[in-house]
Design an enzyme around this catalytic site. Structure first.
Site, PDB file in Angstrom:
ATOM      1  N   ASP A  15      18.504  42.259  21.467  1.00  0.00           N
ATOM      2  CA  ASP A  15      18.246  41.497  22.763  1.00  0.00           C
ATOM      3  C   ASP A  15      16.689  41.062  22.587  1.00  0.00           C
ATOM      4  OD1 ASP A  15      19.753  42.065  25.963  1.00  0.00           O
ATOM      5  OD2 ASP A  15      17.748  41.290  25.866  1.00  0.00           O
ATOM      6  N   LYS A  20      14.085  46.541  27.163  1.00  0.00           N
ATOM      7  CA  LYS A  20      15.438  46.951  27.245  1.00  0.00           C
ATOM      8  C   LYS A  20      15.622  47.667  25.779  1.00  0.00           C
ATOM      9  CE  LYS A  20      18.721  44.019  29.356  1.00  0.00           C
ATOM     10  NZ  LYS A  20      19.467  42.963  29.370  1.00  0.00           N
ATOM     11  N   PHE A 131      37.495  41.237  28.649  1.00  0.00           N
ATOM     12  CA  PHE A 131      38.034  41.502  30.384  1.00  0.00           C
ATOM     13  C   PHE A 131      37.778  42.855  30.965  1.00  0.00           C
ATOM     14  CE2 PHE A 131      40.763  38.818  27.409  1.00  0.00           C
ATOM     15  CZ  PHE A 131      40.934  37.573  28.315  1.00  0.00           C
ATOM     16  N   GLU A 134      33.259  46.111  35.368  1.00  0.00           N
ATOM     17  CA  GLU A 134      32.071  47.170  35.397  1.00  0.00           C
ATOM     18  C   GLU A 134      32.747  48.506  36.342  1.00  0.00           C
ATOM     19  OE1 GLU A 134      28.471  45.430  36.968  1.00  0.00           O
ATOM     20  OE2 GLU A 134      29.166  43.355  36.285  1.00  0.00           O
ATOM     21  N   PHE A 229      44.983  44.436  42.748  1.00  0.00           N
ATOM     22  CA  PHE A 229      44.188  43.214  43.129  1.00  0.00           C
ATOM     23  C   PHE A 229      44.580  42.747  44.363  1.00  0.00           C
ATOM     24  CE2 PHE A 229      40.300  42.383  40.568  1.00  0.00           C
ATOM     25  CZ  PHE A 229      40.479  43.549  39.761  1.00  0.00           C
ATOM     26  N   GLY A 233      39.309  43.384  51.818  1.00  0.00           N
ATOM     27  CA  GLY A 233      38.030  44.032  52.275  1.00  0.00           C
ATOM     28  C   GLY A 233      37.006  42.964  52.600  1.00  0.00           C
ATOM     29  N   CYS A 240      31.325  37.707  38.145  1.00  0.00           N
ATOM     30  CA  CYS A 240      32.020  36.900  37.278  1.00  0.00           C
ATOM     31  C   CYS A 240      32.903  36.290  38.192  1.00  0.00           C
ATOM     32  CB  CYS A 240      32.870  37.976  36.619  1.00  0.00           C
ATOM     33  SG  CYS A 240      32.103  38.516  35.320  1.00  0.00           S
ATOM     34  N   ARG A 307      24.523  41.855  41.792  1.00  0.00           N
ATOM     35  CA  ARG A 307      25.022  40.623  41.620  1.00  0.00           C
ATOM     36  C   ARG A 307      26.222  40.216  42.633  1.00  0.00           C
ATOM     37  NH1 ARG A 307      24.947  39.458  35.488  1.00  0.00           N
ATOM     38  NH2 ARG A 307      26.002  41.476  35.678  1.00  0.00           N
TER      39      ARG A 307
HETATM   40  C1  UDX Z   1      35.980  41.076  36.800  1.00  0.00           C
HETATM   41  C2  UDX Z   1      37.471  41.339  36.145  1.00  0.00           C
HETATM   42  O1  UDX Z   1      38.222  41.977  36.677  1.00  0.00           O
HETATM   43  C3  UDX Z   1      37.243  41.310  34.661  1.00  0.00           C
HETATM   44  O2  UDX Z   1      38.347  41.275  33.827  1.00  0.00           O
HETATM   45  C4  UDX Z   1      36.093  40.363  33.971  1.00  0.00           C
HETATM   46  O3  UDX Z   1      35.989  40.764  32.741  1.00  0.00           O
HETATM   47  C5  UDX Z   1      34.999  40.578  34.732  1.00  0.00           C
HETATM   48  O4  UDX Z   1      35.258  40.118  36.241  1.00  0.00           O
HETATM   49  P1  UDX Z   1      34.324  43.063  37.703  1.00  0.00           P
HETATM   50  O5  UDX Z   1      33.782  41.794  38.455  1.00  0.00           O
HETATM   51  O6  UDX Z   1      33.348  43.859  37.000  1.00  0.00           O
HETATM   52  O7  UDX Z   1      35.564  42.270  36.683  1.00  0.00           O
HETATM   53  O8  UDX Z   1      35.030  43.822  38.900  1.00  0.00           O
HETATM   54  P2  UDX Z   1      36.436  43.829  39.618  1.00  0.00           P
HETATM   55  O9  UDX Z   1      37.084  45.256  39.591  1.00  0.00           O
HETATM   56  O10 UDX Z   1      37.337  42.728  39.020  1.00  0.00           O
HETATM   57  O11 UDX Z   1      35.982  43.436  41.033  1.00  0.00           O
HETATM   58  C6  UDX Z   1      35.386  42.258  41.434  1.00  0.00           C
HETATM   59  C7  UDX Z   1      35.273  42.381  42.936  1.00  0.00           C
HETATM   60  O12 UDX Z   1      36.648  42.222  43.620  1.00  0.00           O
HETATM   61  C8  UDX Z   1      34.591  43.633  43.841  1.00  0.00           C
HETATM   62  O13 UDX Z   1      33.798  43.125  44.568  1.00  0.00           O
HETATM   63  C9  UDX Z   1      35.789  44.260  44.154  1.00  0.00           C
HETATM   64  O14 UDX Z   1      35.376  45.099  44.980  1.00  0.00           O
HETATM   65  C10 UDX Z   1      36.707  43.091  44.644  1.00  0.00           C
HETATM   66  N1  UDX Z   1      38.222  43.578  44.787  1.00  0.00           N
HETATM   67  C11 UDX Z   1      38.609  44.030  43.644  1.00  0.00           C
HETATM   68  C12 UDX Z   1      38.757  43.382  45.989  1.00  0.00           C
HETATM   69  O15 UDX Z   1      38.033  43.331  46.920  1.00  0.00           O
HETATM   70  N2  UDX Z   1      39.930  43.725  46.098  1.00  0.00           N
HETATM   71  C13 UDX Z   1      40.859  44.176  45.144  1.00  0.00           C
HETATM   72  O16 UDX Z   1      42.079  44.419  45.162  1.00  0.00           O
HETATM   73  C14 UDX Z   1      40.114  44.363  43.820  1.00  0.00           C
END
Ligand code: UDX
Length: 409
Positions: A15, A20, A131, A134, A229, A233, A240, A307
Site C-alpha cells: 500500500d 497503514k 463479493f 463489510e 436483502f 429501512g 459500493c 462511507r
Molecule cells: C455490498 C455487497 O453486498 C457485496 O456483495 C459487495 O461486495 C460490496 O457491496 P456491503 O456494502 O459491505 O456489501 O454491505 P451490504 O450488507 O450489502 O449492505 C449494504 C447496505 O444495504 C447497508 O446500508 C445495509 O444496511 C443495507 N441493506 C442491506 C438494507 O437496507 N436492507 C437489506 O435487506 C440489506
C-alpha cells in the site's frame, strides 16, 4: 489478500500509505472488521507489508489489485488508483494482474490494450471480482456463493487463479473479462434494486396500513425471490451500491443505452431518509430545540465505515431543522466525529443513561438488547423511530414509549 489455511502461501501486501503499512507491521489493523486482526495475527509469519511493489513482484506471480475505485463527481468510477498500479506492473510473461477492484465493464480490455502499447503485452490479465460484505468479510470470503474468474487468453493465469480458489469448494464461473466485470456490477445493482424495491413497498405500506415485515416474509418465501436483502429501512448505504448503480447507469448511457430501471426511481438511500425525518416531525411537531439521539452511525453494524452512511444525511437534516443530535455507535464514533464534528457524541456512560433523548435505531446487538424500561425512564420524550425495523416493538410499547418503524402501517 488471501490467507490460506490449507496451503502455506506467503502474501506480500503493498500500500502506498506508509502509516497503514506501519500499523500492519505492528500487528494493528487500520479498519474494524470482526475477526480480521486475529486472522492476521495467526498468519503474521507469512504476511509481508511494504510501500513499494518490488518484493511482491519478485516473489509472487499473481498480483491482486484491490485499490479503491470511488465515484467521480460525474458518477463513474475514478480509476486513478487502478492506473497507478497498472503502470507499476512489470513487462513480464511470468506475472498476471488479477483485478479484485470493482471496475466498469471494458476496463480489463482497455488495460490489456495499454499493456500491449507499453510493450507489456506478455503480462496476463484476469478479472476476479470480490463479493464479500463489510462486517462479515472473513466468512463471506471463505464461503463465497461463487468464484468468478474472467480471462481473455488461453494462458496460465486464469487456471492459476481458479486453482488458488479451488479449496473453497465454491461454484466456479470461468468466463471472459468483460462478462466477469459485468457480473459484479449487475449483482450489486440487482441487490441495491431489491432493497430500493422493498423500501418503496414500505412507503406504500405506510399509506395503506400494511406491515412491510409481513409483506417481505410473504414475498421472500417465493423461491424465485428469496428472503435476503428484503429488509426495509433508512435506505442502503456503504461505498459500493450507490457507486456501482451509478457506474452501471453511466456505462449504459455511454454505450448509447438508457437504463431506465436505474433512473430516478432508484433512490435506495434517499428513499427513506425523508420519511424518518418526516416521522419525527409528525410525532413532535417542530424539531427546533429538540434533542434527538441517533443510535448507529456507520452504514451497517460491525463496521466503522462511514462511507454513504444514512446517518450523515439524517443528522444533517435534523440539525438543519434546529434539533440537537446526540449520536452514538459502538465502534464508529471516532470516524463519525471526523466527518461530523458539530454533533454531540454519547459515551458508554451516557449510553446506559440516555437522558433527555428521543431515538432513531440501527441493528447492533447492544441496541437490540436495550432495557426499554430503563430507557423510557431516562428519556425526556417518548418517541422511538426504528430506522431498521429491528427493535422489539412490543417491549418498547410496554415501556410506555411510542414505537414507529419503516413501513409498519
Ligand atoms: C455490498 C455487497 O453486498 C457485496 O456483495 C459487495 O461486495 C460490496 O457491496 P456491503 O456494502 O459491505 O456489501 O454491505 P451490504 O450488507 O450489502 O449492505 C449494504 C447496505 O444495504 C447497508 O446500508 C445495509 O444496511 C443495507 N441493506 C442491506 C438494507 O437496507 N436492507 C437489506 O435487506 C440489506
Amino acid at each position: 489478500m488471501a490467507l490460506w489455511r490449507w496451503k502455506r502461501c506467503d502474501v506480500y501486501c503493498v500500500d502506498i500509505d506508509a502509516a497503514k503499512i506501519d500499523l500492519l507491521r505492528r500487528g494493528e489493523v487500520p479498519i474494524y472488521e470482526p475477526g480480521l486482526a486475529e486472522q492476521i495475527a495467526r498468519n503474521v509469519d507469512r504476511m509481508h507489508f511494504a510501500t513499494t511493489p518490488d518484493e511482491a513482484i519478485r516473489r509472487a506471480r499473481l498480483l491482486f489489485v484491490s485499490v479503491g475505485t470511488p465515484p467521480t463527481f460525474a458518477g463513474d468510477a475514478d480509476l486513478s488508483a487502478v492506473h497507478a498500479v497498472v503502470d507499476a506492473m512489470p513487462a513480464s510473461s511470468e506475472h498476471a494482474l488479477v483485478m479484485k477492484s470493482t471496475v466498469p465493464c471494458g476496463t480489463g480490455r482497455a488495460i490489456a490494450r495499454s499493456f500491449a502499447e507499453q510493450g507489456k503485452g506478455a503480462l496476463a490479465y484476469v478479472s476476479c471480482p470480490e463479493f464479500l460484505k463489510e462486517g462479515s468479510a472473513l466468512d463471506d470470503f471463505s464461503h463465497p456463493d461463487r468464484v468468478v474468474v474472467g480471462d481473455d487468453g488461453d494462458g496460465w493465469a486464469g487456471d492459476a487463479v481458479a486453482a488458488l480458489y479451488a479449496p473453497l469448494g465454491a461454484p466456479l464461473i470461468r468466463t471472459d473479462v468483460a462478462s466477469a466485470e459485468m457480473i459484479k456490477l449487475a449483482a450489486n445493482a440487482f441487490l441495491a434494486t431489491k432493497i430500493s424495491f422493498i423500501n418503496e413497498i414500505a412507503n406504500v405500506c405506510e399509506e395503506t396500513g400494511a406491515n412491510v415485515l409481513e409483506v417481505a416474509r410473504g414475498v421472500g418465501l417465493d423461491q424465485r425471490i428469496g428472503p435476503k436483502f428484503l429488509s426495509a429501512g433508512l435506505g442502503y448505504g456503504g461505498s459500493c451500491f450507490t457507486k456501482d448503480v451509478s457506474a452501471l447507469k453511466l456505462l449504459a448511457a455511454n454505450s448509447g443505452y438508457h437504463f431506465q430501471l436505474l433512473g430516478r426511481g432508484h433512490r435506495g438511500q434517499r428513499v427513506a431518509e425523508a420519511p424518518c425525518g418526516g416521522k419525527l416531525a409528525r410525532h413532535l411537531g417542530s424539531l427546533a430545540g429538540r434533542r434527538i439521539g441517533v443510535l448507529g452511525l456507520a452504514f451497517k453494524p460491525n463496521t466503522d465505515d462511514m462511507r454513504g452512511a444514512s446517518s450523515l444525511v439524517l443528522a444533517a437534516r435534523l440539525e438543519s431543522e434546529g434539533a440537537h443530535v446526540c449520536a452514538y455507535d459502538p465502534i464508529a464514533i471516532e470516524e463519525a466525529r471526523r466527518i461530523m464534528p458539530e454533533l454531540d457524541y454519547a459515551t458508554a456512560r451516557s449510553r446506559s443513561s440516555p437522558r433527555r433523548r428521543r431515538r432513531a435505531g440501527h441493528e447492533w446487538p447492544e441496541f437490540l438488547a436495550l432495557d426499554w424500561g430503563a430507557v423510557a425512564e431516562a428519556m425526556a420524550g417518548t418517541v422511538v423511530i426504528d430506522g431498521r425495523n429491528a427493535l422489539d416493538s412490543v417491549a418498547i410499547r410496554a415501556a410506555g414509549l411510542t414505537y414507529d418503524g419503516i413501513g409498519i402501517g
